[in-house]
Enzyme design. Structure first.
Site, PDB file in Angstrom:
ATOM      1  N   ASP A 123       0.842  -1.198   0.000  1.00 40.52           N
ATOM      2  CA  ASP A 123       0.000   0.000   0.000  1.00 40.52           C
ATOM      3  C   ASP A 123       0.874   1.244   0.000  1.00 40.52           C
ATOM      4  O   ASP A 123       2.023   1.210   0.455  1.00 40.52           O
ATOM      5  CB  ASP A 123      -0.870   0.038   1.263  1.00 40.52           C
ATOM      6  CG  ASP A 123      -2.031  -0.951   1.216  1.00 40.52           C
ATOM      7  OD1 ASP A 123      -2.309  -1.523   0.151  1.00 40.52           O
ATOM      8  OD2 ASP A 123      -2.666  -1.135   2.278  1.00 40.52           O
ATOM      9  N   ARG A 177      -1.490  -0.342  -8.509  1.00 39.98           N
ATOM     10  CA  ARG A 177      -2.887  -0.037  -8.185  1.00 39.98           C
ATOM     11  C   ARG A 177      -3.004   1.485  -8.179  1.00 39.98           C
ATOM     12  O   ARG A 177      -2.244   2.160  -7.475  1.00 39.98           O
ATOM     13  CB  ARG A 177      -3.237  -0.595  -6.808  1.00 39.98           C
ATOM     14  CG  ARG A 177      -4.608  -0.140  -6.297  1.00 39.98           C
ATOM     15  CD  ARG A 177      -4.721  -0.248  -4.778  1.00 39.98           C
ATOM     16  NE  ARG A 177      -4.761  -1.611  -4.304  1.00 39.98           N
ATOM     17  CZ  ARG A 177      -4.373  -1.945  -3.066  1.00 39.98           C
ATOM     18  NH1 ARG A 177      -3.897  -1.052  -2.226  1.00 39.98           N
ATOM     19  NH2 ARG A 177      -4.437  -3.212  -2.684  1.00 39.98           N
ATOM     20  N   ARG A 212      -9.618   7.179   8.252  1.00 40.76           N
ATOM     21  CA  ARG A 212      -9.450   7.625   6.855  1.00 40.76           C
ATOM     22  C   ARG A 212     -10.746   7.440   6.075  1.00 40.76           C
ATOM     23  O   ARG A 212     -11.101   8.267   5.240  1.00 40.76           O
ATOM     24  CB  ARG A 212      -8.298   6.875   6.176  1.00 40.76           C
ATOM     25  CG  ARG A 212      -6.923   7.366   6.617  1.00 40.76           C
ATOM     26  CD  ARG A 212      -5.838   6.919   5.673  1.00 40.76           C
ATOM     27  NE  ARG A 212      -5.587   5.495   5.722  1.00 40.76           N
ATOM     28  CZ  ARG A 212      -4.819   4.883   6.634  1.00 40.76           C
ATOM     29  NH1 ARG A 212      -4.219   5.593   7.576  1.00 40.76           N
ATOM     30  NH2 ARG A 212      -4.629   3.588   6.594  1.00 40.76           N
ATOM     31  N   ARG A 213     -11.465   6.357   6.376  1.00 32.41           N
ATOM     32  CA  ARG A 213     -12.739   6.143   5.674  1.00 32.41           C
ATOM     33  C   ARG A 213     -13.758   7.220   6.069  1.00 32.41           C
ATOM     34  O   ARG A 213     -14.528   7.682   5.249  1.00 32.41           O
ATOM     35  CB  ARG A 213     -13.328   4.748   5.991  1.00 32.41           C
ATOM     36  CG  ARG A 213     -12.433   3.588   5.639  1.00 32.41           C
ATOM     37  CD  ARG A 213     -12.165   3.384   4.161  1.00 32.41           C
ATOM     38  NE  ARG A 213     -11.237   4.230   3.488  1.00 32.41           N
ATOM     39  CZ  ARG A 213      -9.899   4.101   3.425  1.00 32.41           C
ATOM     40  NH1 ARG A 213      -9.296   3.151   4.064  1.00 32.41           N
ATOM     41  NH2 ARG A 213      -9.166   4.935   2.716  1.00 32.41           N
TER      42      ARG A 213
HETATM   43  C1  LIG Z   1      -8.798  -1.263  -3.189  1.00 35.47           C
HETATM   44  C2  LIG Z   1      -8.347   0.071  -2.668  1.00 35.47           C
HETATM   45  C3  LIG Z   1      -7.085   0.193  -2.126  1.00 35.47           C
HETATM   46  C4  LIG Z   1      -6.626   1.433  -1.679  1.00 35.47           C
HETATM   47  N1  LIG Z   1      -5.329   1.566  -1.268  1.00 35.47           N
HETATM   48  C5  LIG Z   1      -4.854   2.804  -0.957  1.00 35.47           C
HETATM   49  C6  LIG Z   1      -3.486   3.031  -0.673  1.00 35.47           C
HETATM   50  O1  LIG Z   1      -2.663   2.118  -0.684  1.00 35.47           O
HETATM   51  N2  LIG Z   1      -3.081   4.310  -0.371  1.00 35.47           N
HETATM   52  C7  LIG Z   1      -3.975   5.360  -0.364  1.00 35.47           C
HETATM   53  O2  LIG Z   1      -3.566   6.495  -0.122  1.00 35.47           O
HETATM   54  N3  LIG Z   1      -5.280   5.159  -0.606  1.00 35.47           N
HETATM   55  C8  LIG Z   1      -5.753   3.923  -0.908  1.00 35.47           C
HETATM   56  N4  LIG Z   1      -7.092   3.761  -1.183  1.00 35.47           N
HETATM   57  C9  LIG Z   1      -8.048   4.853  -0.871  1.00 35.47           C
HETATM   58  C10 LIG Z   1      -8.152   5.862  -1.999  1.00 35.47           C
HETATM   59  O3  LIG Z   1      -6.970   6.605  -2.097  1.00 35.47           O
HETATM   60  C11 LIG Z   1      -9.327   6.832  -1.767  1.00 35.47           C
HETATM   61  O4  LIG Z   1      -9.106   7.529  -0.576  1.00 35.47           O
HETATM   62  C12 LIG Z   1     -10.687   6.160  -1.674  1.00 35.47           C
HETATM   63  O5  LIG Z   1     -10.801   5.104  -2.576  1.00 35.47           O
HETATM   64  C13 LIG Z   1     -11.818   7.179  -1.973  1.00 35.47           C
HETATM   65  O6  LIG Z   1     -11.668   7.698  -3.256  1.00 35.47           O
HETATM   66  P1  LIG Z   1     -12.605   7.285  -4.497  1.00 35.47           P
HETATM   67  O7  LIG Z   1     -11.716   6.953  -5.635  1.00 35.47           O
HETATM   68  O8  LIG Z   1     -13.529   6.221  -4.126  1.00 35.47           O
HETATM   69  O9  LIG Z   1     -13.331   8.619  -4.917  1.00 35.47           O
HETATM   70  P2  LIG Z   1     -14.143   9.726  -4.115  1.00 35.47           P
HETATM   71  O10 LIG Z   1     -14.331  10.836  -5.065  1.00 35.47           O
HETATM   72  O11 LIG Z   1     -13.532   9.984  -2.785  1.00 35.47           O
HETATM   73  O12 LIG Z   1     -15.529   8.990  -3.853  1.00 35.47           O
HETATM   74  C14 LIG Z   1     -16.421   8.623  -4.893  1.00 35.47           C
HETATM   75  C15 LIG Z   1     -17.676   8.028  -4.297  1.00 35.47           C
HETATM   76  O13 LIG Z   1     -17.366   6.807  -3.636  1.00 35.47           O
HETATM   77  C16 LIG Z   1     -18.095   6.654  -2.448  1.00 35.47           C
HETATM   78  N5  LIG Z   1     -17.142   6.640  -1.306  1.00 35.47           N
HETATM   79  C17 LIG Z   1     -15.826   6.922  -1.347  1.00 35.47           C
HETATM   80  N6  LIG Z   1     -15.260   6.772  -0.138  1.00 35.47           N
HETATM   81  C18 LIG Z   1     -16.243   6.392   0.684  1.00 35.47           C
HETATM   82  C19 LIG Z   1     -16.313   6.075   2.061  1.00 35.47           C
HETATM   83  N7  LIG Z   1     -15.227   6.119   2.838  1.00 35.47           N
HETATM   84  N8  LIG Z   1     -17.510   5.713   2.595  1.00 35.47           N
HETATM   85  C20 LIG Z   1     -18.610   5.644   1.814  1.00 35.47           C
HETATM   86  N9  LIG Z   1     -18.613   5.934   0.491  1.00 35.47           N
HETATM   87  C21 LIG Z   1     -17.460   6.302  -0.058  1.00 35.47           C
HETATM   88  C22 LIG Z   1     -19.019   7.818  -2.381  1.00 35.47           C
HETATM   89  O14 LIG Z   1     -20.218   7.418  -2.998  1.00 35.47           O
HETATM   90  C23 LIG Z   1     -18.319   8.867  -3.193  1.00 35.47           C
HETATM   91  O15 LIG Z   1     -19.182   9.806  -3.734  1.00 35.47           O
HETATM   92  C24 LIG Z   1      -7.518   2.554  -1.689  1.00 35.47           C
HETATM   93  C25 LIG Z   1      -8.790   2.408  -2.233  1.00 35.47           C
HETATM   94  C26 LIG Z   1      -9.206   1.214  -2.734  1.00 35.47           C
HETATM   95  C27 LIG Z   1     -10.582   1.123  -3.349  1.00 35.47           C
END
Ligand SMILES: Cc1cc2nc3c(=O)[nH]c(=O)nc-3n(C[C@H](O)[C@H](O)[C@H](O)COP(=O)(O)OP(=O)(O)OC[C@H]3O[C@@H](n4cnc5c(N)ncnc54)[C@H](O)[C@@H]3O)c2cc1C
Length: 312
Positions: free
Chosen positions: A137, A188, A292-293
């Site tokens: 990650d 990723r 973070r979530r």
């Molecule tokens: C498989 C996976 C691995 C990841 N690994 C890393 C990593 O190694 N390092 C890192 O910095 N980040 C990681 N992330 C987190 C990522 O960087 C984002 O913070 C996270 O995915 C939210 O961004 P988004 O692309 O979903 O878009 P956003 O624009 O944030 O969200 C789009 C839509 O998704 C939904 N959504 C998003 N987040 C949430 C939430 N927490 N609760 C409910 N609904 C939500 C909502 O409907 C929102 O409108 C990972 C994410 C995924 C899916």
């Protein structure tokens, strides 16, 4: 709602509060319906395996993440490494997908780089023997260089069952992707979960999204089986249409989402024939991940408060 206005930074500050951590730990996971269980499969590997089995029954793949980060001593890093090795053995016996995710600060990156690399190599050796893929990650921007350097080190030693993560919020990411693509490292792509300064990171969602689309295109064209990890329907649509336009078949990349988020979309994409992986976090050290979530979607705080009131 006022909660929507809270910046990510506020959540990372709250994440460092021990009182909050103690309170959350008391209520967050204690029953099946407790609030943290929406995002975390459980505190034990057995619970994560149970969750993974249910996900796989729906035709989706998994990656299991034993939560933990920022360990401060080589003893703690050794304990975390041992726990990873044990988890790999248990996952193998359970017969679920052989794919794990981990963080380098969990393996001692803050202690010293050599310790961290030794620990990572132990995990990679055991994983390679059993056909596991290990995703490193990406943490906050203070670790980007170090993480890529560690990746390059183990890659140059000859490990191939390892990949990492690049964040579209960081202005440097195009260069990093070229560097990893040149080696053939699986990437990723995510938007980035950490609160970052404007010197290094885009602050507006529109800029982070535009960069995500650009980087996704580079990865689909020149990457090695990239993972497009997002819950954002606009990013997913951009990926699918670019792949179609470029005649890149669905088996050349996968989508990924986090456990408990947009389950409707997860099932829909999988039914449409996209390889799809769910990131299943578990373990006792779930608090920073959980915060973070919340920071990504402050409306989640409302859900947490309602759950706590129901529990009491
Ligand atoms: C498989 C996976 C691995 C990841 N690994 C890393 C990593 O190694 N390092 C890192 O910095 N980040 C990681 N992330 C987190 C990522 O960087 C984002 O913070 C996270 O995915 C939210 O961004 P988004 O692309 O979903 O878009 P956003 O624009 O944030 O969200 C789009 C839509 O998704 C939904 N959504 C998003 N987040 C949430 C939430 N927490 N609760 C409910 N609904 C939500 C909502 O409907 C929102 O409108 C990972 C994410 C995924 C899916």
């Amino acid at each position: 709602m006022i909660l929507e206005a809270l910046p990510k930074a506020a959540f990372s500050l709250l994440a460092s509060s021990n009182t909050l951590k103690r309170l959350a730990s008391r209520y967050g996971m204690r029953r099946r319906g407790s609030f943290a269980r929406r995002f975390i499969a459980g505190e034990s590997v057995a619970e994560a395996i149970e969750a993974a089995r249910q996900i796989e029954q729906q035709g989706l793949m998994v990656t299991l993440d034993l939560l933990g980060e920022s360990v401060a001593s080589s003893d703690e890093a050794a304990v975390a490494t041992r726990e990873y090795l044990d988890s790999v053995a248990v996952i193998e016996r359970a017969g679920i997908g052989r794919n794990i995710s981990l963080k380098l600060t969990q393996l001692g990156l803050d202690v010293d780089r050599a310790t961290c690399i030794d620990n990572l190599r132990r995990v990679l050796d055991t994983s390679a023997k059993s056909g596991f893929f290990v995703r490193v990650d990406m943490e906050g921007s203070a670790y980007t260089d170090l993480t890529i350097e560690v990746l390059e080190t183990v890659w140059n030693i000859g490990y191939r069952n390892v990949g990492t993560v690049i964040q579209s919020c960081l202005k440097r990411s195009a260069g990093d992707i070229d560097r990893l693509n040149a080696l053939g490292v699986r990437v990723r792509l995510v938007k980035g979960a950490y609160s970052e300064p404007r010197e290094v990171a885009y602050q507006q969602k529109a800029d982070v999204d535009a960069a995500f689309v650009e980087l996704m295109r580079v990865l689909l064209r020149a990457g090695t089986y990239p993972a497009i990890a997002t819950h954002d329907p606009a990013m997913i649509e951009a990926t699918s249409s670019f792949a179609m336009q470029q005649q890149i078949s669905k088996d050349k990349y996968e989508f990924q989402m986090l456990y408990g988020i947009r389950r409707d979309l997860q099932a829909e994409l999988s039914r449409a024939g996209h390889p799809f992986r769910v990131y299943v976090p578990f373990g006792k050290e779930w608090f920073p991940y959980f915060m973070r979530r919340l920071g990504e979607r402050p409306a989640n705080v409302g859900f947490v408060v309602r759950s706590i009131l129901r529990e009491k």
